[in-house]
Design an enzyme around this catalytic site. Structure first.
Site, PDB file in Angstrom:
ATOM      1  N   ASP A 144     -16.733  31.571  33.758  1.00 41.63           N
ATOM      2  CA  ASP A 144     -17.202  30.682  34.829  1.00 41.63           C
ATOM      3  C   ASP A 144     -18.593  30.169  34.513  1.00 41.63           C
ATOM      4  O   ASP A 144     -19.332  30.745  33.702  1.00 41.63           O
ATOM      5  CB  ASP A 144     -17.244  31.426  36.171  1.00 41.63           C
ATOM      6  CG  ASP A 144     -15.868  31.643  36.779  1.00 41.63           C
ATOM      7  OD1 ASP A 144     -15.227  30.639  37.148  1.00 41.63           O
ATOM      8  OD2 ASP A 144     -15.441  32.798  36.874  1.00 41.63           O
ATOM      9  N   SER A 218      -8.408  35.672  45.457  1.00 42.40           N
ATOM     10  CA  SER A 218      -9.368  35.314  46.498  1.00 42.40           C
ATOM     11  C   SER A 218     -10.365  34.237  46.087  1.00 42.40           C
ATOM     12  O   SER A 218     -11.180  33.806  46.908  1.00 42.40           O
ATOM     13  CB  SER A 218     -10.155  36.572  46.921  1.00 42.40           C
ATOM     14  OG  SER A 218     -10.870  37.100  45.812  1.00 42.40           O
ATOM     15  N   MET A 219     -10.324  33.781  44.846  1.00 38.11           N
ATOM     16  CA  MET A 219     -11.339  32.840  44.393  1.00 38.11           C
ATOM     17  C   MET A 219     -11.285  31.535  45.174  1.00 38.11           C
ATOM     18  O   MET A 219     -10.246  30.884  45.259  1.00 38.11           O
ATOM     19  CB  MET A 219     -11.180  32.561  42.903  1.00 38.11           C
ATOM     20  CG  MET A 219     -12.274  31.676  42.347  1.00 38.11           C
ATOM     21  SD  MET A 219     -12.155  31.488  40.568  1.00 38.11           S
ATOM     22  CE  MET A 219     -13.592  30.449  40.267  1.00 38.11           C
ATOM     23  N   MET A 261      -2.729  44.276  44.969  1.00 36.30           N
ATOM     24  CA  MET A 261      -1.684  45.103  44.379  1.00 36.30           C
ATOM     25  C   MET A 261      -1.713  44.974  42.869  1.00 36.30           C
ATOM     26  O   MET A 261      -2.322  44.048  42.316  1.00 36.30           O
ATOM     27  CB  MET A 261      -0.308  44.709  44.928  1.00 36.30           C
ATOM     28  CG  MET A 261       0.141  43.306  44.611  1.00 36.30           C
ATOM     29  SD  MET A 261       1.810  42.903  45.249  1.00 36.30           S
ATOM     30  CE  MET A 261       1.592  42.964  47.017  1.00 36.30           C
ATOM     31  N   TYR A 280      -7.503  26.380  46.961  1.00 35.35           N
ATOM     32  CA  TYR A 280      -8.919  26.310  46.619  1.00 35.35           C
ATOM     33  C   TYR A 280      -9.710  25.558  47.688  1.00 35.35           C
ATOM     34  O   TYR A 280      -9.296  24.522  48.195  1.00 35.35           O
ATOM     35  CB  TYR A 280      -9.112  25.617  45.270  1.00 35.35           C
ATOM     36  CG  TYR A 280      -8.621  26.430  44.102  1.00 35.35           C
ATOM     37  CD1 TYR A 280      -9.078  27.727  43.890  1.00 35.35           C
ATOM     38  CD2 TYR A 280      -7.691  25.912  43.202  1.00 35.35           C
ATOM     39  CE1 TYR A 280      -8.632  28.479  42.818  1.00 35.35           C
ATOM     40  CE2 TYR A 280      -7.242  26.652  42.127  1.00 35.35           C
ATOM     41  CZ  TYR A 280      -7.720  27.938  41.946  1.00 35.35           C
ATOM     42  OH  TYR A 280      -7.269  28.678  40.880  1.00 35.35           O
ATOM     43  N   LYS A 295      -3.714  31.493  38.482  1.00 32.79           N
ATOM     44  CA  LYS A 295      -2.590  31.429  39.421  1.00 32.79           C
ATOM     45  C   LYS A 295      -1.722  30.210  39.160  1.00 32.79           C
ATOM     46  O   LYS A 295      -0.498  30.295  39.180  1.00 32.79           O
ATOM     47  CB  LYS A 295      -3.076  31.476  40.878  1.00 32.79           C
ATOM     48  CG  LYS A 295      -3.998  30.378  41.316  1.00 32.79           C
ATOM     49  CD  LYS A 295      -4.211  30.422  42.826  1.00 32.79           C
ATOM     50  CE  LYS A 295      -4.927  31.662  43.303  1.00 32.79           C
ATOM     51  NZ  LYS A 295      -6.345  31.722  42.918  1.00 32.79           N
ATOM     52  N   LEU A 296      -2.344  29.068  38.865  1.00 37.30           N
ATOM     53  CA  LEU A 296      -1.564  27.873  38.568  1.00 37.30           C
ATOM     54  C   LEU A 296      -0.756  28.044  37.281  1.00 37.30           C
ATOM     55  O   LEU A 296       0.386  27.589  37.172  1.00 37.30           O
ATOM     56  CB  LEU A 296      -2.483  26.655  38.463  1.00 37.30           C
ATOM     57  CG  LEU A 296      -3.023  26.117  39.795  1.00 37.30           C
ATOM     58  CD1 LEU A 296      -4.095  25.061  39.560  1.00 37.30           C
ATOM     59  CD2 LEU A 296      -1.903  25.548  40.656  1.00 37.30           C
ATOM     60  N   GLN A 298       0.366  30.939  36.163  1.00 36.37           N
ATOM     61  CA  GLN A 298       1.445  31.880  36.451  1.00 36.37           C
ATOM     62  C   GLN A 298       2.598  31.204  37.192  1.00 36.37           C
ATOM     63  O   GLN A 298       3.770  31.481  36.918  1.00 36.37           O
ATOM     64  CB  GLN A 298       0.897  33.057  37.247  1.00 36.37           C
ATOM     65  CG  GLN A 298       0.024  33.986  36.418  1.00 36.37           C
ATOM     66  CD  GLN A 298      -0.766  34.962  37.264  1.00 36.37           C
ATOM     67  OE1 GLN A 298      -0.752  34.897  38.490  1.00 36.37           O
ATOM     68  NE2 GLN A 298      -1.474  35.859  36.610  1.00 36.37           N
TER      69      GLN A 298
END
Length: 369
Positions: A144, A218-219, A261, A280, A295-296, A298
């Site tokens: 980042d 959570s980002m 999890m 986001y 996440k995108l 995945q």
């Protein structure tokens, strides 16, 4: 054989997985590997540190999956004081924190051939690593931009001051180049992927007969998306995994909030979802997120459509955009995702090749910037 050390605010044992976990796991297959997790304190725990479940295992070495792990916990840790008048105090606290580096960490630094320092708090130790082990190769994992993640001025200033002590800067997105003092040591190595995880069958965790979608992490989490979407589409179950305190105030019968999890457990939710959500927040979101959003990636790996803000579309098939806070566009993006006929594929190398590109960028012309 390479002896490696990772320094990060992540912990290798954390349930939530970031790119550094996959890189560390690959290095552990190549030689002795240690992982120093920093920045845990009573203060960070009160603020909701995601490593809280590991706090009882702090300040001792534990070997997991071939990686020696040490979570450094103190009563306090330095932080961004956000006021110019307090800058001298902030600098003093970071200096004191560095002097208190545990003996095990100093030993790991001295024995390492390669030290991976991840963006965040860890850059304050660049000078210490170079002093303790002048021969070590320092690789900066630029996950980042320090400005975007709200790092203290002390960290940002130390990073610039000690930048030329770094041997290699690994960028997962070329958009990050503009945030570096110069590009001489920079290489481009995008996030990898383990394709085998999508080839397996996982049990369906969702309620039978319901449309179900999932958000993981959570980002920059924007809970207003779910406040709007859950009311618009009571026929859909919105599953939120691992967003922590960011979900406070969300209360609807079709919003199902899960604690953090294990990564492996999330795979069932990904495989059987009708679509995924990357909610986001619209906070001058940097362009590099278009490349680095795990996440995108995945969602694409499992071939499911993604609903995301329009600034994250990036002309990628299978992504359906909305304007944050706008009910009409949110409803349309969900409807489009459910009717999607796009062929969704993820073009990415496996983690072993990505790590090799980081270690030997000269062998891969496309790593050049």
């Amino acid at each position: 054989m390479t002896r490696s050390l990772f320094i990060s605010v992540h912990d290798f044992r954390s349930l939530r997985k970031a790119s550094i976990h996959f890189i560390a796991a690959e290095m552990a297959r190549r030689g002795p590997t240690a992982f120093l997790s920093i920045g845990l304190s009573d203060l960070s725990l009160r603020r909701g540190d995601t490593r809280a479940n590991l706090a009882p295992r702090a300040n001792k070495v534990e070997t997991v999956d071939g990686v020696e792990c040490y979570l450094w916990r103190m009563k306090w840790h330095p932080f961004n004081m956000r006021r110019k008048a307090l800058a001298p105090l902030e600098r003093g606290l970071f200096w004191l924190y560095r002097q208190m580096l545990p003996a095990i960490a100093r030993r790991w630094i001295r024995r390492a051939d390669t030290v991976f320092i991840e963006s965040g708090m860890a850059p304050i130790f660049i000078r210490d690593v170079r002093k303790l082990n002048p021969a070590a190769r320092i690789i900066y994992l630029m996950s980042d931009d320090l400005e975007v993640v709200g790092c203290a001025d002390t960290i940002k200033n130390d990073f610039v001051r000690n930048f030329d002590m770094i041997d290699t800067v690994r960028m997962p997105s070329r958009y990050l180049l503009e945030r570096l003092p110069h590009a001489r040591s920079a290489v481009f190595a995008p996030h990898g992927i383990d394709r085998s995880i999508a080839s397996k069958s996982y049990p369906d965790p969702y309620a039978p007969g319901r449309i179900s979608c999932v958000s993981i992490g959570s980002m920059l989490f924007d809970k207003t998306f779910f406040q709007i979407a859950a009311a618009l589409r009571p026929d859909i179950d919105f599953h939120i995994i691992g967003a922590g305190r960011a979900t406070e105030g969300l209360d609807a019968p079709n919003i199902i909030i899960h604690p953090e999890m294990a990564f492996e457990k999330t795979l069932s939710y990904l495989q059987h979802a009708n679509f995924g959500i990357a909610p986001y927040r619209d906070a001058n979101t940097p362009r590099y997120l278009l490349d680095t959003s795990l996440k995108l990636r995945q969602f694409a790996l499992f071939g499911i459509p993604a609903v995301c803000p329009d600034f994250a579309l990036n002309d990628t098939p299978g992504r359906y955009g909305y304007r944050p806070g706008d009910a009409r566009s949110i409803g349309q993006a969900i409807a489009d995702a459910l009717c999607s006929s796009d062929v969704i594929e993820l073009e990415a190398h496996g983690w072993p090749e990505i790590v090799q590109r980081i270690l030997t960028p000269e062998a891969y012309p496309d790593t050049h910037v």
